[in-house]
Design a protein around this motif. Structure first.
Motif, short mmCIF file in Angstrom:
data_model
loop_
_atom_site.label_atom_id
_atom_site.label_comp_id
_atom_site.label_asym_id
_atom_site.label_seq_id
_atom_site.Cartn_x
_atom_site.Cartn_y
_atom_site.Cartn_z
N SER A 79 0.87 -1.24 -0.11
CA SER A 79 0.06 -0.03 0.04
C SER A 79 0.99 1.40 0.06
O SER A 79 0.45 2.27 0.33
CB SER A 79 -0.98 0.19 1.07
N SER A 85 1.04 13.50 -2.05
CA SER A 85 2.20 12.92 -2.53
C SER A 85 2.17 12.83 -3.93
O SER A 85 0.96 13.13 -4.60
CB SER A 85 2.34 11.73 -1.71
N PHE A 86 3.24 12.64 -4.63
CA PHE A 86 3.24 12.12 -5.96
C PHE A 86 4.28 11.59 -6.27
O PHE A 86 5.37 11.93 -5.69
CB PHE A 86 2.92 13.54 -6.85
N THR A 129 -2.68 7.04 -5.21
CA THR A 129 -3.49 7.88 -4.09
C THR A 129 -2.68 9.27 -3.84
O THR A 129 -3.29 9.94 -3.23
CB THR A 129 -3.46 7.07 -2.73
N TYR A 183 -4.56 -5.31 -2.66
CA TYR A 183 -4.15 -4.05 -2.93
C TYR A 183 -2.76 -3.62 -3.58
O TYR A 183 -1.66 -4.10 -2.62
CB TYR A 183 -4.22 -2.76 -1.78
N GLY A 227 4.14 3.87 0.89
CA GLY A 227 4.68 4.42 1.95
C GLY A 227 3.91 4.26 3.42
O GLY A 227 2.72 4.69 3.03
N ASP A 228 4.52 4.18 4.28
CA ASP A 228 3.73 4.01 5.71
C ASP A 228 3.32 5.32 6.07
O ASP A 228 4.16 6.22 6.57
CB ASP A 228 4.74 3.12 6.70
N GLN A 229 2.14 5.93 6.03
CA GLN A 229 1.56 7.23 6.16
C GLN A 229 1.76 7.48 7.79
O GLN A 229 1.79 8.54 8.11
CB GLN A 229 0.26 7.45 5.64
N LYS A 230 2.01 6.30 8.32
CA LYS A 230 1.87 6.62 10.18
C LYS A 230 3.09 6.74 10.31
O LYS A 230 3.27 7.59 11.50
CB LYS A 230 1.34 5.39 10.68
N GLY A 267 2.71 4.10 -3.78
CA GLY A 267 4.31 3.64 -4.00
C GLY A 267 4.26 2.31 -4.18
O GLY A 267 5.26 1.87 -4.89
O1 1HA Z 1 3.91 8.66 -3.24
C1 1HA Z 1 5.22 8.40 -2.67
C2 1HA Z 1 6.37 8.50 -3.11
C3 1HA Z 1 6.48 9.52 -4.00
C4 1HA Z 1 8.03 9.96 -4.46
C5 1HA Z 1 8.92 9.28 -3.60
C6 1HA Z 1 8.61 8.57 -2.75
C7 1HA Z 1 7.23 8.06 -2.36
C8 1HA Z 1 7.04 7.10 -1.41
C9 1HA Z 1 5.93 6.65 -1.28
C10 1HA Z 1 4.78 7.21 -1.79
C11 1HA Z 1 3.34 6.76 -1.53
O2 1HA Z 1 3.40 5.74 -1.36
S1 1HA Z 1 2.22 7.89 -1.29
C12 1HA Z 1 0.83 6.83 -1.08
C13 1HA Z 1 0.67 5.81 0.41
N1 1HA Z 1 -0.20 5.13 0.29
C14 1HA Z 1 -1.62 5.27 0.42
O3 1HA Z 1 -2.08 6.33 0.32
C15 1HA Z 1 -2.44 4.05 0.63
C16 1HA Z 1 -2.98 4.42 2.00
N2 1HA Z 1 -3.99 3.20 2.18
C17 1HA Z 1 -5.33 3.09 1.76
O4 1HA Z 1 -5.66 3.78 1.00
C18 1HA Z 1 -6.12 1.99 2.20
O5 1HA Z 1 -5.71 1.64 3.38
C19 1HA Z 1 -6.30 0.84 1.39
C20 1HA Z 1 -7.12 1.37 0.13
C21 1HA Z 1 -4.91 0.56 0.88
C22 1HA Z 1 -7.08 -0.29 1.83
O6 1HA Z 1 -8.46 0.20 2.52
P1 1HA Z 1 -9.07 -0.64 3.43
O7 1HA Z 1 -9.45 -2.07 2.76
O8 1HA Z 1 -10.31 0.00 3.84
O9 1HA Z 1 -8.15 -0.90 4.70
P2 1HA Z 1 -7.69 -0.09 6.15
O10 1HA Z 1 -8.57 -0.19 6.91
O11 1HA Z 1 -7.42 1.21 5.38
O12 1HA Z 1 -6.17 -0.71 6.19
C23 1HA Z 1 -5.88 -1.60 7.01
C24 1HA Z 1 -4.81 -1.43 7.79
O13 1HA Z 1 -3.53 -1.06 7.48
C25 1HA Z 1 -5.22 0.04 8.67
O14 1HA Z 1 -4.64 0.02 9.97
P3 1HA Z 1 -5.38 0.41 11.25
O15 1HA Z 1 -5.33 2.07 10.99
O16 1HA Z 1 -6.95 0.06 11.31
O17 1HA Z 1 -4.49 0.00 12.39
C26 1HA Z 1 -4.44 1.06 7.91
O18 1HA Z 1 -4.16 2.26 8.40
C27 1HA Z 1 -3.10 0.28 7.42
N3 1HA Z 1 -2.70 0.86 6.22
C28 1HA Z 1 -3.00 0.71 4.91
N4 1HA Z 1 -2.44 1.27 3.99
C29 1HA Z 1 -1.17 1.95 4.83
C30 1HA Z 1 -1.61 1.70 6.38
N5 1HA Z 1 -0.97 2.20 7.10
C31 1HA Z 1 0.17 2.92 6.86
N6 1HA Z 1 0.46 3.39 5.67
C32 1HA Z 1 -0.47 3.07 4.56
N7 1HA Z 1 -0.08 3.17 3.39
#
Ligand code: 1HA
Length: 278
Positions: free
Chosen positions: A70, A154-155, A148, A122, A72-75, A126
Motif C-alpha cells: 500500500s 504525495s506524487f 493515491t 491492494y 509508503g507507511d503514512q503513519k 508507491g
Molecule cells: O507517493 C510516494 C512517493 C513518491 C515519491 C517518492 C517516494 C514516495 C514514497 C511513497 C509514496 C506513497 O506511497 S504515497 C501513497 C501512500 N499510500 C496510500 O495513500 C494508501 C493508504 N491506504 C489506503 O488507502 C487504504 O488503506 C487501502 C485502500 C490500501 C485499503 O483500504 P481498506 O481495505 O479500507 O483497509 P484499511 O482499514 O484502510 O487498512 C488496513 C490497515 O492498514 C489499517 O490499519 P489501522 O489504522 O486500522 O490499524 C490502515 O491504517 C493500514 N494501512 C493501510 N495502508 C497504509 C496503512 N498504514 C500506513 N500506511 C499505509 N500506506
C-alpha cells in the motif's frame, strides 16, 4: 515449491527455490506499507538475488492475500519523508526523512534478471509504482490497483508517472493519477498494466510457472532484452548499463582474451587472426 528461507530480516522474507528468489514484503498489519527499513531490507535482498548465480528470476510479493503493497507507511511519514521509528534500524534510524523507495525502483530496473510482481489484494500508491517497475505482473482476481498521491499529499513524478504512462498510455495514466480511483485486476489487464489475471488460489503456481518458463531461456539473452527495454527510457544511465553488458560479452570473446594474454605474456597482441566483421 520447497522455499528455503535465508537472511536476517524483520520487514521482509527472502526465500529461494529451483532458480527463483521470492522476496515478500512482510507488514500485513499495514497492508504491506513500507518504511525506510523495509526498503533497506528489500535492497539487500535484491542485491543477494542479483549476486546469486543460481537465481534466474525474482518474484516480488506481499505477505497475505489482502495486499501486495500500500505504498509508503503514512503513519511514520514525517515532514521531509518517511522516518523509521526509533530503534527500527541502527544505521538508517537517524530521525531523517527518506524517500528511499526511489533507489529500489532503480535497482529493480537495473537487475539483469526478470522481476515478476505477484499481486494479491491492494497495489496502491508507491506499492503500485513498484509493480509498474517490475518486468512482469501476475495479478490475482482480488487485486486492486491505484495511485493515491494527490489524495494523501504525495506524487511520484518519476517512474510512477511516465513509466506508468509508457505502460498504459498517457490518457489512462493521467486518469489514474488525477482521479485516484481503484481498478480491478481485469481493468488493469485491459489497460496493459498486468500480464495475466488468475484466481487467487492459483497466483503462486502461475507465477512460478511463468518464472520456470523464463528459466528455460538463455540468461544472457534475457539480460540483454531487459537492458534494451530500459535503455531509451533510462537515458544515459540505461546506455551505460547496456554498454557495460556489451563489454561483458566482449570480455567473453577470444579476441578480448587475446589482448589480456598478450599483456600478461609481454608480447604484441595477435588481433590479425580475428575477422574484421562487415
Ligand atoms: O507517493 C510516494 C512517493 C513518491 C515519491 C517518492 C517516494 C514516495 C514514497 C511513497 C509514496 C506513497 O506511497 S504515497 C501513497 C501512500 N499510500 C496510500 O495513500 C494508501 C493508504 N491506504 C489506503 O488507502 C487504504 O488503506 C487501502 C485502500 C490500501 C485499503 O483500504 P481498506 O481495505 O479500507 O483497509 P484499511 O482499514 O484502510 O487498512 C488496513 C490497515 O492498514 C489499517 O490499519 P489501522 O489504522 O486500522 O490499524 C490502515 O491504517 C493500514 N494501512 C493501510 N495502508 C497504509 C496503512 N498504514 C500506513 N500506511 C499505509 N500506506
Amino acid at each position: 515449491m520447497d522455499w528455503q528461507r535465508s537472511g536476517e530480516y524483520t520487514d521482509i522474507i527472502y526465500e529461494t527455490a529451483q532458480g527463483i528468489a521470492k522476496i515478500t514484503i512482510n507488514r500485513p498489519e499495514r497492508h504491506n506499507a513500507f518504511r525506510p527499513r523495509t526498503l533497506f531490507e528489500l535492497e539487500q535482498a535484491f542485491h543477494v538475488a542479483r549476486d546469486d548465480s543460481a537465481v534466474g528470476v525474482i518474484i516480488l510479493t506481499g505477505a497475505g492475500e489482502a495486499a501486495f503493497c500500500s505504498g509508503g507507511d503514512q503513519k511514520i511519514r514525517g515532514d521531509d519523508g518517511y522516518v523509521d521509528e526509533t530503534g527500527a534500524d541502527p544505521v538508517a534510524d537517524q530521525g531523517i526523512g527518506r524517500l528511499n523507495v526511489l533507489d529500489l525502483q532503480v535497482q529493480i530496473r537495473r537487475i539483469p534478471k526478470p522481476v515478476i510482481a505477484m499481486v494479491a489484494g491492494y497495489s496502491i500508491g508507491g506499492g503500485n509504482v513498484l509493480q509498474v517497475c517490475c518486468d512482469l505482473t501476475i495479478a490475482a482476481d482480488n487485486a486492486r490497483f491505484g495511485q493515491t498521491g494527490p489524495k494523501v499529499g504525495s506524487f511520484d513524478a518519476g517512474y510512477g508517472s511516465w513509466l506508468l504512462a509508457q505502460t498504459v498510455g498517457l490518457k489512462k495514466a493521467r486518469e489514474i493519477w488525477y482521479l485516484c480511483r481503484q481498478y480491478t485486476a481485469e481493468e488493469a489487464e485491459r489497460m496493459g498494466m498486468v500480464n495475466a489475471v488468475v484466481p487467487l488460489a492459483e497466483l503462486e503456481s502461475t507465477t512460478v510457472a511463468w518464472a520456470q518458463e523464463m528459466l528455460e531461456k538463455s540468461p544472457l539473452a534475457l539480460r540483454m532484452v531487459k537492458g534494451a527495454m530500459n535503455t531509451v527510457t533510462d537515458g544515459a544511465a540505461g546506455m551505460q548499463q547496456f554498454a557495460g553488458d556489451a563489454t561483458m560479452l566482449y570480455y567473453m570473446s577470444e579476441e578480448a582474451q587475446e589482448g589480456r594474454e598478450a599483456f600478461k605474456q609481454k608480447r604484441a597482441p595477435e588481433f590479425d587472426k580475428f575477422p574484421r566483421r562487415p
